[in-house]
Design a protein around this motif. Structure first.
Motif, PDB file in Angstrom:
ATOM      1  N   PHE A  22       0.835  -1.211   0.000  1.00 46.60           N
ATOM      2  CA  PHE A  22       0.000   0.000   0.000  1.00 46.60           C
ATOM      3  C   PHE A  22       0.860   1.246   0.000  1.00 46.60           C
ATOM      4  O   PHE A  22       0.617   2.194  -0.759  1.00 46.60           O
ATOM      5  N   ALA A  25       2.511   1.710  -3.385  1.00 49.75           N
ATOM      6  CA  ALA A  25       1.548   2.150  -4.398  1.00 49.75           C
ATOM      7  C   ALA A  25       1.175   3.613  -4.200  1.00 49.75           C
ATOM      8  O   ALA A  25       1.052   4.383  -5.165  1.00 49.75           O
ATOM      9  N   SER A  79      -2.967  -3.667   1.430  1.00 50.36           N
ATOM     10  CA  SER A  79      -1.830  -4.162   0.645  1.00 50.36           C
ATOM     11  C   SER A  79      -2.157  -5.494  -0.017  1.00 50.36           C
ATOM     12  O   SER A  79      -1.849  -5.711  -1.194  1.00 50.36           O
ATOM     13  N   TYR A  81      -5.072  -6.713  -0.850  1.00 43.70           N
ATOM     14  CA  TYR A  81      -6.041  -6.561  -1.933  1.00 43.70           C
ATOM     15  C   TYR A  81      -5.396  -5.918  -3.160  1.00 43.70           C
ATOM     16  O   TYR A  81      -5.578  -6.393  -4.286  1.00 43.70           O
ATOM     17  N   LEU A  82      -4.646  -4.852  -2.950  1.00 44.98           N
ATOM     18  CA  LEU A  82      -4.044  -4.144  -4.084  1.00 44.98           C
ATOM     19  C   LEU A  82      -3.040  -5.024  -4.818  1.00 44.98           C
ATOM     20  O   LEU A  82      -3.069  -5.124  -6.050  1.00 44.98           O
ATOM     21  N   GLU A  83      -2.145  -5.667  -4.082  1.00 46.78           N
ATOM     22  CA  GLU A  83      -1.105  -6.456  -4.735  1.00 46.78           C
ATOM     23  C   GLU A  83      -1.698  -7.659  -5.459  1.00 46.78           C
ATOM     24  O   GLU A  83      -1.249  -8.025  -6.549  1.00 46.78           O
ATOM     25  N   CYS A  86      -4.092  -6.359  -8.477  1.00 45.00           N
ATOM     26  CA  CYS A  86      -3.344  -5.626  -9.514  1.00 45.00           C
ATOM     27  C   CYS A  86      -2.088  -6.365  -9.962  1.00 45.00           C
ATOM     28  O   CYS A  86      -1.265  -5.807 -10.701  1.00 45.00           O
ATOM     29  N   ALA A  93      -2.267  -0.288  -9.058  1.00 42.59           N
ATOM     30  CA  ALA A  93      -2.623  -0.187  -7.642  1.00 42.59           C
ATOM     31  C   ALA A  93      -2.880   1.267  -7.254  1.00 42.59           C
ATOM     32  O   ALA A  93      -3.833   1.571  -6.519  1.00 42.59           O
ATOM     33  N   SER A  96      -6.162   2.252  -8.532  1.00 36.76           N
ATOM     34  CA  SER A  96      -7.223   1.654  -7.706  1.00 36.76           C
ATOM     35  C   SER A  96      -7.453   2.486  -6.455  1.00 36.76           C
ATOM     36  O   SER A  96      -8.597   2.710  -6.045  1.00 36.76           O
ATOM     37  N   LEU A  97      -6.380   2.947  -5.846  1.00 38.39           N
ATOM     38  CA  LEU A  97      -6.501   3.824  -4.674  1.00 38.39           C
ATOM     39  C   LEU A  97      -7.181   5.138  -5.049  1.00 38.39           C
ATOM     40  O   LEU A  97      -7.983   5.681  -4.282  1.00 38.39           O
ATOM     41  N   ARG A 105     -10.902  -0.793  -0.202  1.00 39.59           N
ATOM     42  CA  ARG A 105      -9.737  -1.646  -0.462  1.00 39.59           C
ATOM     43  C   ARG A 105      -9.443  -2.522   0.758  1.00 39.59           C
ATOM     44  O   ARG A 105      -9.033  -3.679   0.623  1.00 39.59           O
TER      45      ARG A 105
END
Length: 411
Positions: A22, A25, A79, A81-83, A86, A93, A96-97, A105
Motif C-alpha cells: 500500500f 503504491a 496491501s 487486496y491491491l497487490e 493488480c 494499484a 485503484s486507490l 480496499r
C-alpha cells in the motif's frame, strides 16, 4: 584497483523494499501525479475510522496496543487486496486507490481472507465443515490479517486443490448413485473416492461398491488380465467438468500405478486393501453394516463388539438400529447434521425396520436379543409417523424425537 565499493546498481544488485505494498503504491501514485491531494486527505480521514472499527472487531478500540495492531492490520489488508488484484503493478494499484475509497480496499482484503478461511483445509470429507464465515472464524481472521501475500497465495493454492478434489469426488460419487450427504456422512478421503470411482467406471460398473462388490471387481480383473496391467484402461470421464480434469488426471495415474499390486494373485484382496499400510484408506467402499459382515471371516460377536464399541445404552442401541433400518453406515452416535440427513434419506427412500430385527437376531448377544427387539419395536411404533411423513415444520418433529430417544450430539 579502486577501494571504493561498487554501488548496488553497478554491482547488479537490487535493494529489497520492505515497505507494505500500500505504501509503495501510494508513493508511486504521488510521484507520478496519479493521486491528487484530495484523495490523500480522504485516506487520512478514513484510515483512523477504519482502524477503530478493526480494533473493536478483534478486541477493544480503547487499548493503545489494539489500535496499533489495527493500524498494521488495515495497512496489510489494503496491501493484500491491491497487490493481489493488480498483480503487483504499482500503477494499477495507485489507480485503484485513486478511483475507490481506502476502506473499500481494506474490505476487499478482508473478503479475500474470509473466503480463504471457509475453504476446505483438507480433502477428507470427515474433517471439513464447509459453511459461511461466522464469529467462530474471527480468531483465524485475526491471524491472517497480519500475514503477507505470499502466505495467502500458498494457502489459497493448497485449499483450492483440496476443494477441487472434493468437488471431483462429489461429481463422480453422484454419477455412481451416492449423493453429497451420504458421502459426507461416510467421511472418506476425496482421493480414495476418486480412485474407486475411476476403477469402477472403467470396468463397466454403475454403482459405488460395497466391500464385496469392490473385491469382486478386483477378482474379475485378476481372472481376465492375470498379472498384466497393460490391457486395462482407466480413463477420466469426458463429462467431468473441465476445471476438475487436472486433479482427477493426477489421481488416475496413481490408480494405474496401483494396478500391478491389485493384479498380484499372491496377495489376498482383503489383505491388500485392509492390511497393507500403503493401501489402507487408499480406496473407498460403502459400509452398510449388513453387507460388511463376511460370514467367512468375521464372527457375529466380533462384529457386534466392533459396531457398538461397548456402547450398549438404549439411546446408542436405538441409533444403531435406526441406521441399519435406513441402510446407512451403522453408528451409535449422530451429530444433529447427520440426524437430519438420516431423516431426509428415510423420507426419500423409506426405511426397513425388519432389517434392524434381522441385524439384532444375527449379531446381538443371544441373552439380550429379546430385550433389544422389544426396545426396537416400541421405538418403531412411536417413530414411524414423524420419521416418514412430511409435515409443516419440515424435519423438526422427527429431529426432536431422535434427540430424545437416540444418541444425538449437538453440532
Amino acid at each position: 584497483m579502486s577501494d571504493t565499493p561498487a554501488s548496488p546498481s553497478s554491482a547488479g544488485v537490487s535493494l529489497y523494499d520492505a515497505r507494505p505494498f500500500f505504501e509503495k503504491a501510494l508513493q508511486y501514485g504521488l510521484q507520478h501525479g496519479l493521486i491528487p491531494q484530495t484523495k490523500l486527505d480522504e485516506i487520512a480521514r478514513s484510515a483512523p475510522k477504519g482502524m477503530v472499527q478493526i480494533a473493536a472487531y478483534f478486541g477493544s478500540e480503547f487499548l493503545r496496543p489494539e489500535l496499533e495492531r489495527a493500524r498494521d492490520r488495515i495497512v496489510n489488508l489494503v496491501s493484500l487486496y491491491l497487490e493481489d488484484s493488480c498483480d503487483g503493478d504499482l500503477r494499477r494499484a495507485a489507480e485503484s486507490l485513486r478511483d475507490h475509497s481506502f476502506l473499500s480496499r481494506s474490505k476487499g482484503g478482508s473478503d479475500m481472507l474470509k473466503r480463504l478461511i471457509v475453504m476446505p483445509q483438507t480433502s477428507h470429507f470427515g474433517m471439513n465443515e464447509r459453511k459461511e464465515f461466522s464469529d467462530v472464524h474471527i480468531p483465524q481472521l485475526a491471524k491472517w490479517t497480519l500475514r503477507p501475500l505470499a502466505e495467502y497465495r500458498a494457502e489459497l493454492a493448497r485449499r483450492t486443490h483440496a476443494a477441487q478434489l472434493m468437488a471431483a469426488a462429489e461429481w463422480l460419487a453422484e454419477d455412481l448413485g451416492l449423493d453429497e450427504d451420504e458421502l459426507s456422512d461416510a467421511g472418506p478421503e476425496a482421493e480414495a473416492v476418486i480412485r474407486t470411482a475411476l476403477l469402477v467406471l472403467s470396468t463397466g460398473h454403475t454403482e459405488m461398491p460395497d466391500w464385496r462388490a469392490l473385491g469382486a471387481i478386483v477378482l474379475k480383473l485378476r481372472q481376465r488380465h492375470g498379472e498384466d496391467a497393460s490391457g486395462i484402461r482407466i480413463t477420466v470421464p469426458a463429462e467431468l467438468p473441465v476445471e476438475l480434469h487436472p486433479v482427477v488426471e493426477n489421481v488416475r495415474r496413481s490408480v494405474m500405478r496401483d494396478l500391478p499390486k491389485m493384479l498380484d494373485a499372491a496377495t489376498p484382496i482383503r489383505k491388500l486393501f485392509q492390511q497393507t499400510p500403503a493401501f489402507m484408506g487408499r480406496y473407498f467402499w460403502l459400509d452398510s453394516g449388513l453387507a460388511e459382515v463376511d460370514a467367512h471371516e468375521r464372527t457375529a460377536s466380533a462384529t457386534w463388539k466392533k459396531i457398538t464399541a461397548g456402547n450398549d445404552d438404549e439411546p446408542s442401541l436405538l441409533t444403531l438400529f435406526l441406521c441399519v433400518a435406513a441402510e446407512s453406515p451403522p453408528k451409535t452416535l449422530l451429530t444433529e447434521r447427520m440426524a437430519g440427513t438420516l431423516i431426509r434419506k428415510i423420507r426419500k427412500s423409506g426405511w426397513q425396520p425388519e432389517l434392524a430385527e434381522q441385524y439384532i437376531q444375527a449379531h446381538a448377544p443371544a441373552a439380550y436379543q429379546a430385550d433389544y427387539l422389544k426396545l426396537w419395536h416400541s421405538f418403531v411404533d412411536e417413530a414411524r409417523a414423524p420419521l416418514t411423513r412430511d409435515v409443516d415444520d419440515g424435519i423438526q418433529n422427527a429431529l426432536t424425537l431422535l434427540r430424545r430417544e437416540c444418541h444425538v450430539k449437538a453440532s
